[in-house]
Design a protein around this motif. Structure first.
Motif, short mmCIF file in Angstrom:
data_model
loop_
_atom_site.label_atom_id
_atom_site.label_comp_id
_atom_site.label_asym_id
_atom_site.label_seq_id
_atom_site.Cartn_x
_atom_site.Cartn_y
_atom_site.Cartn_z
N ILE B 34 0.88 -1.17 0.00
CA ILE B 34 0.00 0.00 0.00
C ILE B 34 0.91 1.21 0.00
O ILE B 34 1.75 1.37 0.89
CB ILE B 34 -0.92 0.02 1.24
N VAL B 35 0.77 2.04 -1.02
CA VAL B 35 1.68 3.16 -1.15
C VAL B 35 0.88 4.45 -1.32
O VAL B 35 -0.24 4.43 -1.85
CB VAL B 35 2.67 2.93 -2.33
N GLY B 36 1.44 5.52 -0.83
CA GLY B 36 0.77 6.81 -0.94
C GLY B 36 1.54 7.85 -0.16
O GLY B 36 2.40 7.50 0.65
N LYS B 42 -2.72 5.01 4.75
CA LYS B 42 -2.17 3.66 4.54
C LYS B 42 -1.80 2.98 5.85
O LYS B 42 -2.10 1.80 6.05
CB LYS B 42 -0.97 3.70 3.58
N THR B 43 -1.18 3.74 6.76
CA THR B 43 -0.80 3.14 8.05
C THR B 43 -2.04 2.82 8.88
O THR B 43 -2.12 1.78 9.52
CB THR B 43 0.16 4.08 8.81
N THR B 44 -3.03 3.70 8.82
CA THR B 44 -4.29 3.44 9.53
C THR B 44 -4.91 2.14 9.03
O THR B 44 -5.37 1.32 9.82
CB THR B 44 -5.27 4.61 9.30
N THR B 45 -4.90 1.94 7.72
CA THR B 45 -5.44 0.70 7.15
C THR B 45 -4.69 -0.51 7.70
O THR B 45 -5.30 -1.49 8.14
CB THR B 45 -5.34 0.74 5.62
N LEU B 46 -3.36 -0.41 7.71
CA LEU B 46 -2.55 -1.53 8.21
C LEU B 46 -2.85 -1.81 9.68
O LEU B 46 -2.99 -2.97 10.09
CB LEU B 46 -1.06 -1.20 8.03
N ARG B 47 -2.98 -0.74 10.46
CA ARG B 47 -3.24 -0.91 11.88
C ARG B 47 -4.66 -1.43 12.15
O ARG B 47 -4.90 -2.03 13.19
CB ARG B 47 -2.98 0.41 12.63
N MET B 48 -5.56 -1.20 11.21
CA MET B 48 -6.89 -1.81 11.35
C MET B 48 -6.82 -3.31 11.09
O MET B 48 -7.53 -4.09 11.72
CB MET B 48 -7.88 -1.12 10.42
N ILE B 49 -5.95 -3.70 10.16
CA ILE B 49 -5.79 -5.13 9.90
C ILE B 49 -5.16 -5.81 11.13
O ILE B 49 -5.56 -6.89 11.54
CB ILE B 49 -4.92 -5.38 8.64
#
Lengths: 571, 349
Positions: B34-36, B42-49
């Motif tokens: 995930i890049v941006g 992107k980090t929020t998405t990862l931390r939700m996973i």
């Protein structure tokens, strides 16, 4: 990958949540009971006279000549002593941080030793030198061939002198790190722009240091306004009272109408002053000017002392002599003298004073009580500090930041006021539960907890703030529950800070005087109370012996603290 | 078969939408990046996973099991998710030595001592740290700490490995080594990896699939080639491979090509669906080449020598475009030269 149990779990029902909630609410109740409730009582009662709402107490403090005098005395004593202490602190910090002084390490330790001496012990020590029959006074009398003592320590001047000596450690400790951190490149860029050494000092160095110097000075000012022990010792014989000691006497003058409420009104003035001071101070420390010096520790160019080296060494020796060696020697000699006031000679030496200490039951009790109080307060404060700080920083628990700022109050205001709040709150049985706390050991413990709670919270907040949250998250994702992560990761990392908090409370609690002086009762004396009362009764030799005992404990504990906290606390 | 499915994932802080309706399916054994730009979510998405942040809406599931499902009010704590994660700051525990750090996930799973030692050593061998078992964090370099974190994340053989900008704190040379090592480990262990980065080179070189995010939303999902050759919009074209974005006009369309007008000249490019008359032509700097008798002229305003190649900035009418040539084309600054566009892509926005 077959070991995985995929069953999803509903939120907020793991056992940890329940345990944390219970612990959290116990602490909330504890803080409410020891800090919030007494604070409210103090504020409310200051507006109550003869059982009804009125401003009479405030009117009283501005019309009572003794109280007015005490306010003026406070300013006359505290302003000069704060200025003198700050000047000494700046000079010392500069010498230690920015010169090529030989033996810097030893000097650094020697210079902060006075910080360990409770000011009222320092004051007592100086009475042995500059009292009417003090060693130094006698020497002067011999020198000038007079029969009247030349210097009177029991005076405004005496208070300024003693408070200056025992105050400089505070601004010194604040200024020194800033002084050390000034980046060499900041000064070098001024030099390369064409500024002389002096211009650089004036245009660059001093403006950068200003927030630290002013901040240290302000903190010292508040600290001195709150000081009770030294002015109590030095002001008692001639009835010279500062605001804190005046509050003390107002509390004790039970023949005065509404005396507690008037004392409460007096206290509100000091509280107001403290709140304003703390606000300005936090503005100083948050000032953007600090950014300049917050970088890597500096490699500032040091000033070569050259031929002035000896002058500087003599100056430092003088500081150490006046703050530590002379007064402590005076106490030591007095404590092993047979008769106070006779010249020092072998025939006048004895260890009987120490033996006598242990024969007096109230002194034995006070030693025992002080130890129990200090150790309990230290342990409880360290534990509560850990939980409050953790809940505030990581847990964002309900009301945690409010608790965090509330516990700062009893530490910021004079101990005398905390004691007054305790008296007013607990002189009658506690509503609902009916506990009678006044005149018991418990009221001392509650007061100590309220007073020192802030030390635990700030120490552990600082420590937790420096721990990367990812360390705990890494543990969670590895498979550890919140509780397990806390135990396996946070606790081991915070252990030195827990010890720090414990000793930061233990050491001052052992020699505590301003709370104990008002809250003690027969059977519940503390060391501070014993020293104070033997001094007031004129039992000079016993006082000295007891002071030596207290100092020995303090120094020993300091050494232990330094070892177990890995250098985080202690000198 | 998909392993990880994110459905309608949205995260709001009060009214701030940090992640907006994120939908993605990630296949087994894929390395997805995930890049941006920073703050894109992107980090929020990862931390939700991982389970450190709970989404406001949506579902995340692995192999059909919900990690979080807002409709059914399901939320699995991070420790139950069996996911490995490498943090940006490494998060190697300073009070434990390397062996203790790496074996910790096994200790929590009550793996017996022999197996624990064997598997810990295996993980350490995988990251080339077998000699550092007894070292402490402060004795390790940044790159070595990174490897400890990686070994710790892999030791329990997770189905999913999350990497949160793991290479951002390493120097350029080390970053390249780690990139290929991570790729190799992935192939060896057959683990699904989700990597988060702001570094487009890292995204392009490591990934099987790239998810490009901006301002909380997914802009494009595709293989590195697809994204490079067919950027969805000008943001992607600029972010990945830094394209020239030139205003153009549609002239005619045929079945497979379209004719556009650029700087007053006609150019034939691959056909793209569009309803607009005006568009943006995305041209890679190396698709602009010098041509002596071209009618397209530009003045060289800057010249950046890069050893094997030269980057020129050309002033063409009101725009500045970048041209990369090999080092044999050597023109002085202020020269006016002719050039041609060899390839361009029509973008609607």
């Amino acid at each position: 990958m077959s070991r995985i149990n995929h069953s999803p779990k509903r939120l907020a029902t793991t056992s940890f949540f329940n345990v944390t909630n219970i612990v959290w609410w116990i602490i909330v109740i504890l803080v409410g009971f020891t800090v919030i409730y007494p604070s409210l009582v103090l504020v409310v009662k200051s507006f109550v006279a003869n059982e009804e709402f009125s401003f009479a107490n405030y009117y009283a403090i501005f019309t009572n000549p003794a109280i007015l005098k005490s306010m003026i005395n406070s300013l006359i004593v505290v302003i000069p002593s704060t200025i003198i202490s700050t000047i000494i602190a700046v000079v010392l910090a500069w010498i230690v941080a920015r010169t090529n002084l030989p033996g810097k390490g030893i000097w650094q330790t020697l210079l902060v030793i006075p910080y360990l001496i409770p000011p009222f012990i320092g004051a007592i020590a100086w009475t042995y030198l500059l009292g009417p029959v003090g060693f130094f006074n006698k020497w002067l009398m011999n020198l000038f061939n007079t029969t009247e003592p030349l210097i009177d320590i029991y005076s405004i001047g005496g208070m300024i002198f003693v408070m200056s000596i025992y105050g400089f450690a505070i601004p010194y400790i604040i200024i020194l790190p800033t002084m050390k951190k000034i980046n060499a490149s900041i000064e070098e860029s001024a030099r390369i722009s064409g500024a002389s050494t002096f211009r650089t000092l004036k245009d660059i160095t001093i403006p950068i240091l200003a927030p630290a110097i002013l901040g240290g000075m302000l903190l010292l000012f508040m600290y001195q306004m709150a000081e009770f022990g030294a002015p109590a010792v030095l002001g008692a014989p001639d009835q010279i009272n500062l605001m804190t000691t005046q509050i003390y006497y107002t509390i004790l003058s039970s023949d005065m109408p509404n005396h507690l409420q008037v004392a409460a009104a007096q206290s509100m003035l000091l509280v107001l002053l403290g709140i304003i001071g703390l606000n300005i101070y936090s503005r100083f420390t948050k000032s953007s000017k600090y950014v300049v010096v917050s970088g890597k520790s500096g490699s500032a160019e040091v000033t070569k002392l050259g031929k002035y080296k000896w002058i500087v060494q003599v100056f430092l020796s003088l500081v150490v002599l006046v703050t530590f060696v002379a007064p402590m020697l005076a106490v030591l000699v007095t404590s092993i003298s047979k008769v106070y006031g006779l010249p020092v000679s072998l025939s006048n030496l004895t260890l009987n004073n120490f033996l006598k200490l242990f024969e007096l039951s109230y002194i034995q009790r006070s030693l025992f009580n002080s130890f129990v109080l200090s150790v309990t307060a230290g342990a409880v404060v360290a534990f509560c500090g850990l939980i409050i700080a953790y809940m505030t920083i990581r847990g964002k628990a309900l009301g945690s930041s409010l608790i965090n700022s509330l516990v700062a109050i009893p530490y910021a205001v004079p101990g005398t006021i905390v004691a007054l709040a305790m008296i007013m709150t607990f002189s009658k049985p506690v509503p609902i539960v009916g506990w009678q706390l006044y005149g018991t050991f418990m009221i001392l413990l509650i007061a100590y907890l309220a007073r020192f709670m802030n030390l635990g919270v700030t120490t552990l907040s600082g420590a937790i703030g420096q721990i990367d949250p990812a360390l705990e998250e890494a543990s969670r994702i590895s498979g550890a529950s919140k509780a397990r992560s806390f135990r396996d990761v946070m606790l081991p990392l915070l252990r030195p800070s827990l010890y720090s908090a414990f000793f930061l409370v233990l050491i001052p609690a052992l020699g505590e005087i301003s709370l104990s002086a008002l809250l003690w009762s027969v059977g519940n004396e503390t060391i501070g109370v014993s020293v104070f009362s033997t001094q007031m009764e004129g039992k000079v030799l016993l006082t000295a012996a007891l002071a030596i005992l207290l100092l020995t404990f303090t120094i020993l504990l300091n050494i232990i603290a330094r070892v177990v906290s890995r250098g985080k606390v202690g000198i | 078969m998909s392993t990880l499915i994110l459905k309608n994932i949205t995260k709001k802080y009060n009214k701030d939408v940090v992640v907006n309706n994120f939908n993605a399916e990630i296949n087994k054994n894929e390395l997805v990046t995930i890049v941006g730009p920073s703050g894109c979510g992107k980090t929020t998405t990862l931390r939700m996973i991982a389970g450190f942040i709970e989404p406001t809406e949506g579902t995340i599931s692995v192999d059909g099991n919900d990690l979080v499902n807002k409709d059914k009010n399901v939320f699995m704590e991070p420790e139950k998710r069996e996911i490995g994660m490498v943090f940006q700051s490494y998060a190697v525990w300073p009070h434990m030595n390397v062996f203790k750090n790496v074996s910790y996930p096994l200790k929590l799973r009550k793996v017996n001592k022999e197996e624990l030692t064997r598997r810990t050593r295996e993980a350490l061998r995988l990251v080339h740290l077998e000699k550092y078992e007894n070292s402490f964090v402060h004795e390790l370099s940044g790159g070595q700490q990174q490897r400890v974190a990686l070994a710790r994340a892999l030791v329990m053989e997770p189905r999913l490995l999350l990497l949160d900008e793991p290479l951002s704190n390493l120097d350029a040379a080390l970053r390249e080594t780690m990139r290929s090592e991570i790729k190799e480990i992935q192939r060896k262990l057959e683990v699904t990896i989700i990597n988060v980065t702001h570094d487009q080179t890292e995204a392009m070189t490591m990934s099987d699939k790239v998810i490009i995010m901006n301002k909380g939303s997914i802009i494009q999902i595709g293989t590195p080639e697809e994204i490079y050759n067919n950027p969805a919009n000008s943001f992607v074209a600029k972010f990945i491979g830094s394209a020239n974005l030139i205003n153009c006009k549609l002239v005619t369309e045929s079945e497979s090509t379209m004719m556009v007008e650029v700087f007053g000249e006609h150019l034939e490019i691959e056909r793209k669906e569009t309803l607009n008359e005006n568009g943006i032509l995305s041209v890679r700097p190396h698709h602009i080449t010098p041509m002596e008798n071209s009618t397209l002229k530009g003045k060289i305003i800057r010249k950046l020598y890069q050893g094997d190649r030269i980057e020129y900035h050309l002033q063409v009418e009101e725009e500045v475009i970048r041209m990369i040539t090999d080092a044999s084309y050597n023109y002085p600054v202020d020269d006016v030269i002719g050039f041609q566009i060899t390839k361009g892509i029509w973008l609607n926005d």
